[in-house]
Design an enzyme around this catalytic site. Structure first.
Site, PDB file in Angstrom:
ATOM      1  N   LYS A  13      25.550 -11.673  18.687  1.00 15.71           N
ATOM      2  CA  LYS A  13      24.208 -11.314  18.939  1.00 15.71           C
ATOM      3  C   LYS A  13      23.464 -12.588  18.965  1.00 15.71           C
ATOM      4  O   LYS A  13      22.711 -12.787  19.883  1.00 15.71           O
ATOM      5  CB  LYS A  13      23.780 -10.411  17.783  1.00 15.71           C
ATOM      6  CG  LYS A  13      24.288  -9.247  17.728  1.00 15.71           C
ATOM      7  CD  LYS A  13      23.442  -8.167  16.541  1.00 15.71           C
ATOM      8  CE  LYS A  13      23.751  -8.689  15.229  1.00 15.71           C
ATOM      9  NZ  LYS A  13      25.090  -8.436  14.560  1.00 15.71           N
ATOM     10  N   ARG A  89      18.714  -2.390  10.784  1.00 15.13           N
ATOM     11  CA  ARG A  89      20.090  -2.323  10.235  1.00 15.13           C
ATOM     12  C   ARG A  89      20.257  -1.021   9.590  1.00 15.13           C
ATOM     13  O   ARG A  89      21.387  -0.603   9.298  1.00 15.13           O
ATOM     14  CB  ARG A  89      20.491  -3.352   9.093  1.00 15.13           C
ATOM     15  CG  ARG A  89      21.278  -4.350   9.766  1.00 15.13           C
ATOM     16  CD  ARG A  89      21.705  -5.449   8.588  1.00 15.13           C
ATOM     17  NE  ARG A  89      22.712  -6.207   8.655  1.00 15.13           N
ATOM     18  CZ  ARG A  89      22.692  -7.457   9.250  1.00 15.13           C
ATOM     19  NH1 ARG A  89      21.736  -7.766  10.058  1.00 15.13           N
ATOM     20  NH2 ARG A  89      23.707  -8.199   9.473  1.00 15.13           N
ATOM     21  N   ARG A 128      34.182 -19.506  13.205  1.00  9.61           N
ATOM     22  CA  ARG A 128      32.848 -19.748  12.738  1.00  9.61           C
ATOM     23  C   ARG A 128      32.935 -20.601  11.580  1.00  9.61           C
ATOM     24  O   ARG A 128      32.163 -21.759  11.345  1.00  9.61           O
ATOM     25  CB  ARG A 128      31.791 -18.680  12.738  1.00  9.61           C
ATOM     26  CG  ARG A 128      30.324 -19.317  12.263  1.00  9.61           C
ATOM     27  CD  ARG A 128      29.528 -17.968  12.543  1.00  9.61           C
ATOM     28  NE  ARG A 128      29.253 -16.913  11.461  1.00  9.61           N
ATOM     29  CZ  ARG A 128      28.628 -15.892  11.676  1.00  9.61           C
ATOM     30  NH1 ARG A 128      28.015 -15.753  12.865  1.00  9.61           N
ATOM     31  NH2 ARG A 128      28.390 -14.981  10.931  1.00  9.61           N
ATOM     32  N   ARG A 140      28.652 -20.312   5.485  1.00  9.84           N
ATOM     33  CA  ARG A 140      28.000 -19.260   4.762  1.00  9.84           C
ATOM     34  C   ARG A 140      28.684 -18.653   3.760  1.00  9.84           C
ATOM     35  O   ARG A 140      29.939 -18.352   3.677  1.00  9.84           O
ATOM     36  CB  ARG A 140      27.714 -18.041   5.675  1.00  9.84           C
ATOM     37  CG  ARG A 140      26.389 -18.253   6.609  1.00  9.84           C
ATOM     38  CD  ARG A 140      26.159 -17.290   7.998  1.00  9.84           C
ATOM     39  NE  ARG A 140      26.147 -16.143   7.433  1.00  9.84           N
ATOM     40  CZ  ARG A 140      26.147 -15.131   8.362  1.00  9.84           C
ATOM     41  NH1 ARG A 140      25.697 -15.338   9.445  1.00  9.84           N
ATOM     42  NH2 ARG A 140      26.204 -13.766   7.932  1.00  9.84           N
ATOM     43  N   ARG A 151      30.896  -6.155   5.024  1.00  7.24           N
ATOM     44  CA  ARG A 151      29.900  -6.130   5.992  1.00  7.24           C
ATOM     45  C   ARG A 151      30.311  -5.028   7.095  1.00  7.24           C
ATOM     46  O   ARG A 151      29.197  -4.260   7.493  1.00  7.24           O
ATOM     47  CB  ARG A 151      29.611  -7.737   6.522  1.00  7.24           C
ATOM     48  CG  ARG A 151      28.693  -8.417   5.566  1.00  7.24           C
ATOM     49  CD  ARG A 151      29.055 -10.018   5.709  1.00  7.24           C
ATOM     50  NE  ARG A 151      28.690 -10.610   6.957  1.00  7.24           N
ATOM     51  CZ  ARG A 151      29.117 -11.557   7.499  1.00  7.24           C
ATOM     52  NH1 ARG A 151      30.133 -12.102   6.723  1.00  7.24           N
ATOM     53  NH2 ARG A 151      28.736 -11.986   8.807  1.00  7.24           N
TER      54      ARG A 151
HETATM   55  P1  ADP Z   1      25.903 -10.720  10.198  1.00  8.66           P
HETATM   56  O1  ADP Z   1      26.715 -12.122  10.829  1.00  8.66           O
HETATM   57  O2  ADP Z   1      26.541 -10.216   9.250  1.00  8.66           O
HETATM   58  O3  ADP Z   1      25.326  -9.992  11.380  1.00  8.66           O
HETATM   59  P2  ADP Z   1      23.318 -11.900   9.377  1.00  8.66           P
HETATM   60  O4  ADP Z   1      22.791 -13.209   9.323  1.00  8.66           O
HETATM   61  O5  ADP Z   1      22.438 -10.978  10.478  1.00  8.66           O
HETATM   62  O6  ADP Z   1      24.843 -11.570   9.551  1.00  8.66           O
HETATM   63  O7  ADP Z   1      22.734 -11.224   7.862  1.00  8.66           O
HETATM   64  C1  ADP Z   1      23.389 -11.569   6.675  1.00  8.66           C
HETATM   65  C2  ADP Z   1      23.142 -10.710   5.790  1.00  8.66           C
HETATM   66  O8  ADP Z   1      21.493 -10.829   5.488  1.00  8.66           O
HETATM   67  C3  ADP Z   1      23.414  -9.265   5.538  1.00  8.66           C
HETATM   68  O9  ADP Z   1      24.628  -9.130   5.213  1.00  8.66           O
HETATM   69  C4  ADP Z   1      22.389  -8.738   4.753  1.00  8.66           C
HETATM   70  O10 ADP Z   1      22.645  -8.931   3.420  1.00  8.66           O
HETATM   71  C5  ADP Z   1      21.098  -9.614   5.116  1.00  8.66           C
HETATM   72  N1  ADP Z   1      20.171  -8.848   6.187  1.00  8.66           N
HETATM   73  C6  ADP Z   1      20.170  -9.444   7.374  1.00  8.66           C
HETATM   74  N2  ADP Z   1      19.130  -8.590   8.119  1.00  8.66           N
HETATM   75  C7  ADP Z   1      19.302  -7.469   7.175  1.00  8.66           C
HETATM   76  C8  ADP Z   1      18.419  -6.382   7.488  1.00  8.66           C
HETATM   77  N3  ADP Z   1      17.731  -5.840   8.655  1.00  8.66           N
HETATM   78  N4  ADP Z   1      18.394  -5.388   6.445  1.00  8.66           N
HETATM   79  C9  ADP Z   1      18.999  -5.634   5.541  1.00  8.66           C
HETATM   80  N5  ADP Z   1      19.669  -6.815   4.920  1.00  8.66           N
HETATM   81  C10 ADP Z   1      19.907  -7.868   6.156  1.00  8.66           C
END
Ligand code: ADP
Length: 195
Positions: A13, A89, A128, A140, A151
């Site tokens: 994404k 989400r 990554r 991360r 996740r």
């Molecule tokens: P990923 O690579 O898992 O898509 P992101 O960088 O989008 O990772 O998100 C990392 C973490 O941040 C998620 O696992 C969650 O804990 C939190 N997070 C991000 N966006 C949201 C959201 N819209 N609602 C709830 N938690 C979120």
């Protein structure tokens, strides 16, 4: 133009959001990046979010909705529109987003699901993490196999139900996230390029 990219962690994404910015001037909005910035800055939101994020769970809806609402009120988003990466989400977040959009008189133009094979996600996240480490950057805390499993499970349980939510309004399209990056971009542009 306002776009949502949906798909599991590691589906690409962020990469595609950056390309949409280049081509259409839409502002990439990653709630994950926003929350990581809050954690790094030690804000009250960051303090609440850190342990939750590190364990692969979702940060509570009210916190994330608040963070996003502040961001979309900024002038660059008002002007260029957005491409959302990592939000919504949950179905509750999707409904909050609909409310925010309605209040502003905005609309969601394109909702695109990036379809990927779950098995590929482990290899991608591992790559990554290794590349970030090799470049001397901070890896991360949630980019490891154990947390990734969580996740992906959270994605399946809490985020996938968004797909039928959007499908009913027939705004949902899909691209093949397993294709090479340029091909995914091409498929995406074929969808959003229609205006
Ligand atoms: P990923 O690579 O898992 O898509 P992101 O960088 O989008 O990772 O998100 C990392 C973490 O941040 C998620 O696992 C969650 O804990 C939190 N997070 C991000 N966006 C949201 C959201 N819209 N609602 C709830 N938690 C979120």
């Amino acid at each position: 133009m306002n776009v949502i990219l949906l798909g599991p962690p590691g589906c690409g994404k962020g990469t595609q959001a950056a390309r949409l910015k280049e081509k259409y001037g839409v502002i990439p909005l990653s709630t994950g990046d926003m929350l990581r910035a809050a954690v790094a800055a030690g804000t009250p939101v960051g303090k609440k979010a850190k342990a939750i994020m590190d364990s692969g769970q979702l940060v509570p809806d009210d916190i994330v909705v608040g963070v996003l609402a502040d961001r979309i009120a900024q002038p660059d988003v008002q002007k260029g529109g957005f491409v959302l990466d990592g939000f919504p989400r949950t179905v509750a977040q999707a409904k909050s987003l609909d409310d925010m959009m309605e209040k502003r008189g905005w609309k969601l133009d394109h909702i695109v699901e990036m379809k990927v094979d779950e098995k590929a996600l482990f290899a991608r996240i591992d790559k990554r993490a290794r590349e970030t480490k090799a470049a001397g950057g901070p890896v991360r805390a949630d980019d490891n196999a154990d947390v990734l499993k969580k996740r992906i499970a959270v994605y399946r349980e809490q985020t996938q139900p968004i797909l039928p939510y959007y499908a009913t309004s027939s705004r949902l399209r899909a691209v093949d996230g397993m294709a090479p990056i340029d091909e995914v971009t091409r498929q995406l542009e074929a969808i959003v390029g229609k205006g």
